[in-house]
Design a protein around this motif. Sequence first.
Motif: not given
Length: 268
Positions: A34, A70-71, A74-75, A78, A204, A208, A238, A241-242
């Motif tokens: 990511i 954030f990361v 995103a993991d 998702n 998501f 977040f 968004v 990150g995705l």
Amino acid sequence: MYASTEAVKQCETLLHTMMEDLHAKRIWPNVQSIIAGMLKRRIELADVYDEVHAALASTPRALYVFWDAFVHAADGWNPTKNRAARQAREELVGINSRISELADQMAALLDRRDDLHNRSGFSSGTHYHILDIVHEASEHNYQYESYVKDDLERLQYQFDLKYWPALSDVVQAIGTDAERAGVTADDSATAAATESRKSGLSDFVKAFLARVDDNKVRKCGVIPNSFALSDSALASLVNCGLALEFNELVDTDFIKRFRQRQRQAMKA
């Protein structure tokens, strides 16, 4: 021109450092991917870097905590993982219901077996004391064998069977516990991401923002309570990150509608 700004430099350096640290520790490979994807989308994230840096750079660790939240969101949230989480929740509800049903059946069978042992003139040599079950189930547990078993055996010999629950009662208690169980999320991000009836990209965003909120000063974190992302910044996060494709990209209107739904839900 974006690459020369201090905000971009600091944020990208921080992300590089995070990725290298994860790589060195051989953990979170998806998060590494990511971050690598984000570093390739500097133009899309430049304004986000400026906005976040301006709000957080003066607060020790806040910038790091923000990007870490954030990361990992995103993991963890998702669309694929969110659908899996919803399915797991439904499965857990169904499993508890099934345990309750089977416990009722097993308790009845155990009672019937006891009755046959006592009245039929036959026996089957099965366990009848709860601690016999515990001993057998723990025979490969070194900690139990070394520190617990002797004390329980003394109690078992000290108090006769009337002082202990029948096996059917133990099974019934397991069933009652499952029947009463309420499935709840273990953290605010999970709760936020799975609260709606249908899954979508909004899940998501909710997860977040919940992670960011969990790291604010009022919750003993380092992100200022007043911190809030603009609609455009959130939309860019968004998308990047995705790793959304061109036909999947969200815009500020998507975020505006999301925020409006959230305000309406709070009023309801």
